[in-house]
Design an enzyme around this catalytic site. Structure first.
Site, PDB file in Angstrom:
ATOM      1  N   MET A   1       0.845  -1.198   0.000  1.00 52.94           N
ATOM      2  CA  MET A   1       0.000   0.000   0.000  1.00 52.94           C
ATOM      3  C   MET A   1       0.883   1.253   0.000  1.00 52.94           C
ATOM      4  O   MET A   1       0.433   2.335   0.383  1.00 52.94           O
ATOM      5  CB  MET A   1      -0.937  -0.013   1.207  1.00 52.94           C
ATOM      6  N   GLY A   2       2.127   1.084  -0.438  1.00 47.77           N
ATOM      7  CA  GLY A   2       3.013   2.242  -0.512  1.00 47.77           C
ATOM      8  C   GLY A   2       3.547   2.636   0.856  1.00 47.77           C
ATOM      9  O   GLY A   2       3.513   1.837   1.797  1.00 47.77           O
ATOM     10  N   ALA A   3       4.054   3.885   0.956  1.00 49.04           N
ATOM     11  CA  ALA A   3       4.749   4.343   2.174  1.00 49.04           C
ATOM     12  C   ALA A   3       5.812   3.312   2.539  1.00 49.04           C
ATOM     13  O   ALA A   3       5.905   2.841   3.673  1.00 49.04           O
ATOM     14  CB  ALA A   3       3.767   4.577   3.328  1.00 49.04           C
ATOM     15  N   LEU A   4       6.613   2.976   1.537  1.00 48.22           N
ATOM     16  CA  LEU A   4       7.531   1.837   1.662  1.00 48.22           C
ATOM     17  C   LEU A   4       8.653   2.123   2.665  1.00 48.22           C
ATOM     18  O   LEU A   4       9.173   3.229   2.743  1.00 48.22           O
ATOM     19  CB  LEU A   4       8.137   1.511   0.293  1.00 48.22           C
TER      20      LEU A   4
ATOM     21  N   HIS B   1       9.467  -3.457   3.438  1.00 53.36           N
ATOM     22  CA  HIS B   1       9.091  -3.668   2.034  1.00 53.36           C
ATOM     23  C   HIS B   1      10.350  -3.914   1.190  1.00 53.36           C
ATOM     24  O   HIS B   1      10.341  -4.754   0.291  1.00 53.36           O
ATOM     25  CB  HIS B   1       8.371  -2.438   1.472  1.00 53.36           C
TER      26      HIS B   1
ATOM     27  N   GLY C   1       5.140  -9.918   4.544  1.00 51.62           N
ATOM     28  CA  GLY C   1       5.925  -9.822   5.780  1.00 51.62           C
ATOM     29  C   GLY C   1       5.268 -10.587   6.924  1.00 51.62           C
ATOM     30  O   GLY C   1       4.041 -10.674   7.021  1.00 51.62           O
ATOM     31  N   GLN C   2       6.123 -11.109   7.803  1.00 51.75           N
ATOM     32  CA  GLN C   2       5.622 -11.850   8.974  1.00 51.75           C
ATOM     33  C   GLN C   2       4.825 -10.961   9.925  1.00 51.75           C
ATOM     34  O   GLN C   2       3.982 -11.447  10.668  1.00 51.75           O
ATOM     35  CB  GLN C   2       6.803 -12.478   9.736  1.00 51.75           C
TER      36      GLN C   2
ATOM     37  N   VAL D   1      11.029  -7.005   9.630  1.00 49.36           N
ATOM     38  CA  VAL D   1      12.229  -6.160   9.758  1.00 49.36           C
ATOM     39  C   VAL D   1      11.963  -5.182  10.903  1.00 49.36           C
ATOM     40  O   VAL D   1      10.879  -4.588  10.987  1.00 49.36           O
ATOM     41  CB  VAL D   1      12.537  -5.422   8.435  1.00 49.36           C
TER      42      VAL D   1
HETATM   43  O1  PAF Z   1      -0.136  -5.614   3.692  1.00 48.12           O
HETATM   44  C1  PAF Z   1      -0.560  -4.737   2.900  1.00 48.12           C
HETATM   45  O2  PAF Z   1       0.107  -3.735   2.633  1.00 48.12           O
HETATM   46  C2  PAF Z   1      -1.932  -4.903   2.266  1.00 48.12           C
HETATM   47  O3  PAF Z   1      -2.796  -5.554   3.130  1.00 48.12           O
HETATM   48  C3  PAF Z   1      -1.893  -5.602   0.898  1.00 48.12           C
HETATM   49  C4  PAF Z   1      -1.334  -7.009   1.029  1.00 48.12           C
HETATM   50  C5  PAF Z   1      -1.010  -4.805  -0.057  1.00 48.12           C
HETATM   51  C6  PAF Z   1      -3.286  -5.683   0.305  1.00 48.12           C
HETATM   52  O4  PAF Z   1      -3.833  -4.428   0.116  1.00 48.12           O
END
Ligand code: PAF
Length: 284
Positions: free
Chosen positions: A28-31, A35, A145-146, A174
């Site tokens: 969902m961005g805001a990496l 990520h 991610g876990q 992380v």
């Molecule tokens: O974990 C997330 O960022 C979201 O739940 C996902 C997997 C991108 C689905 O919108």
């Protein structure tokens, strides 16, 4: 690196690279660095790595933070390019949910406890958007991610049940050097809240230590986490000691467990977990 807004363009990219194996990281961005570790793994293990950036409205309840969710597409694209992603799919909401869209994917019982019971409808939104994204990107493997462990299990179960043919792989959480699990929502925390939030990972690490000293009683483990996380400014929502595969709450000592929690720190809702007695790679 290609950036596509339209599903038809992303599909055409996949069709043109039919012979390539694709590793996919839906986001969902805001990496953040969490990520980055997923994208690095997709790049390492596949011919092509694809990332999606889409803040999915259907997984947020009306009172949740959909509108305020952090968005920084320029920084996200720079990170994807630096790591070596071949394509980023960053659609608008009406590309994924066009006018009249009404079909939803309802995952089974594994989605109903923990986050599913705290956030009704959340996993329907997650399963629905991932079904759409998987059908566009047609990845061989998708990486999660876990930290969102229940999401990982819901998606593994969905991919198996619907025969999607997508391998769903979990990657370790992380953490910041002081233990805080990385999350896009950490950006909401004030300096004081961030300090208070450290009680959450500390409580889970203490439970992990108890486990390695032989503690197997789920009630004792739960109570230990509750005591350790009981600090001012932290409101625990739940503490769970559950079977890592079914997420059924453990009533008796077991040889493996997922110890997880959700809490509000100020207005920010955080989740975290540790896996004991089992390795993440064994979760499939
Ligand atoms: O974990 C997330 O960022 C979201 O739940 C996902 C997997 C991108 C689905 O919108």
């Amino acid at each position: 690196m290609k950036v596509f807004r339209l599903g038809s363009d992303a599909r055409a990219f996949r069709t043109a690279s039919a012979a390539a194996s694709i590793g996919f990281v839906p986001t969902m961005g805001a990496l953040h660095d969490g990520h980055a570790s997923l994208i690095e793994r997709a790049v390492r293990e596949h011919d092509l790595a694809v990332v999606s950036i889409f803040v999915n409205p259907t997984q947020f309840a009306p009172h949740e933070d959909f509108a305020a969710y952090p968005r920084d597409e320029a920084a996200d694209l720079a990170m994807c390019e630096r790591i070596g992603a071949a394509m980023v799919f960053a659609p608008a909401v009406d590309e994924i949910y066009p006018l009249g869209d009404a079909t939803r994917v309802r995952p089974g019982p594994i989605s109903e406890r923990l986050e599913g019971s705290a956030r009704p409808g959340h996993f329907v939104g997650v399963a629905t958007v991932l079904t759409k994204l998987f059908s566009i990107v047609r990845p061989d493997v998708a990486y999660f991610g876990q930290k969102d462990f229940q999401q990982l299990r819901v998606v593994q179960t969905m991919s198996r049940d619907l025969g999607l043919g997508v391998g769903v792989v979990g990657c370790p959480t992380v953490r910041e050097p002081d233990g805080l699990a990385m999350s896009s929502r950490n950006r909401y925390l004030s300096a004081d809240e961030r300090r208070n939030a450290l009680a959450l990972s500390a409580a889970l690490f203490a439970a992990q230590d108890d486990w390695s000293r032989g503690q197997r009683d789920p009630t004792n483990l739960r109570d230990g986490v509750k005591r350790a996380a009981a600090v001012p400014g932290v409101a625990l929502e739940y503490v769970s000691v559950a079977d890592p595969l079914t997420l059924d709450e453990l009533a008796r000592p077991a040889e493996r467990a997922l110890i997880s929690l959700a809490a509000r720190v100020g207005r920010t809702r955080l989740i975290d977990n540790v896996l004991v007695g089992m390795k993440l790679e064994e979760i499939a």
